[in-house]
Scaffold this active site. Sequence first.
Site, PDB file in Angstrom:
ATOM      1  N   GLU A   1       4.469   0.798  -3.718  1.00 23.92           N
ATOM      2  CA  GLU A   1       3.337   1.431  -4.385  1.00 23.92           C
ATOM      3  C   GLU A   1       2.236   1.802  -3.396  1.00 23.92           C
ATOM      4  OE1 GLU A   1       3.513   2.377  -7.364  1.00 23.92           O
ATOM      5  OE2 GLU A   1       5.249   1.230  -8.063  1.00 23.92           O
TER       6      GLU A   1
ATOM      7  N   CYS B   1       1.458  -5.778 -13.282  1.00 23.05           N
ATOM      8  CA  CYS B   1       1.760  -5.473 -11.877  1.00 23.05           C
ATOM      9  C   CYS B   1       0.597  -4.734 -11.219  1.00 23.05           C
ATOM     10  CB  CYS B   1       3.038  -4.641 -11.780  1.00 23.05           C
ATOM     11  SG  CYS B   1       4.549  -5.538 -12.183  1.00 23.05           S
TER      12      CYS B   1
ATOM     13  N   HIS C   1       8.001  -2.639  -6.238  1.00 21.43           N
ATOM     14  CA  HIS C   1       8.643  -2.712  -7.544  1.00 21.43           C
ATOM     15  C   HIS C   1      10.162  -2.701  -7.388  1.00 21.43           C
ATOM     16  CE1 HIS C   1       5.098  -1.622 -10.282  1.00 21.43           C
ATOM     17  NE2 HIS C   1       5.679  -2.681 -10.808  1.00 21.43           N
TER      18      HIS C   1
END
Length: 222
Positions: free
Chosen positions: A80, A146, A170
């Site tokens: 991310e 998250c 992830h």
Amino acid sequence: MSKVLVTGFGPYGVTPVNPAQLTAEELDGRTIAGATVISRIVPNTFFESIAAAQQAIAEIEPALVIMLGEYPGRSMITVERLAQNVNDCGRYGLADCAGRVLVGEPTDPAGPVAYHATVPVRAMVLAMRKAGVPADVSDAAGTFVCNHLMYGVLHHLAQKGLPVRAGWIHLPCLPSVAALDHNLGVPSMSVQTAVAGVTAGIEAAIRQSADIREPIPSRLQI
């Protein structure tokens, strides 16, 4: 020897086994690029997850924090780029493990809109691919716990001025979870493959603080 804190979540919603927990536990105690990995499983709940991670950072004093979570529907490991200051799990039909549902609420009303990960995102993705693990860059960590934890940890490190880099990875669902009736057709990845990918990503993050400049091919649009 420097230390790497790896966090994971346990089961939540209709996910009976979380790949983030199994991957974090598998990595615990390993040495990667000269650094010791110490894993912690944090509550899959708003705010308590941040508090648990803050406590682990204070106790372990890591040079690097890598947080793991599951993103059902994604076929690759995704690193991310951004964490947003917004929580909106009602749209997923999900509550956290304390039964809490947040709809459009900020993690910190006084905090910035978003934080960039402080790990070399593209370099980590490239290292995973070179290790034979499908991976891509993601610009959207969702609006569930998250994203919440990623934002909370980056905000904490920034507010405290701690020289600690942090990022989020992830993972796809586990094959056993993808085999459940309500998940048929959902992409999956074994723990062994996830561990190989995360290991390659951590090694890249340890070996270089600045990201690579050249673009890498991408198929994920979020």
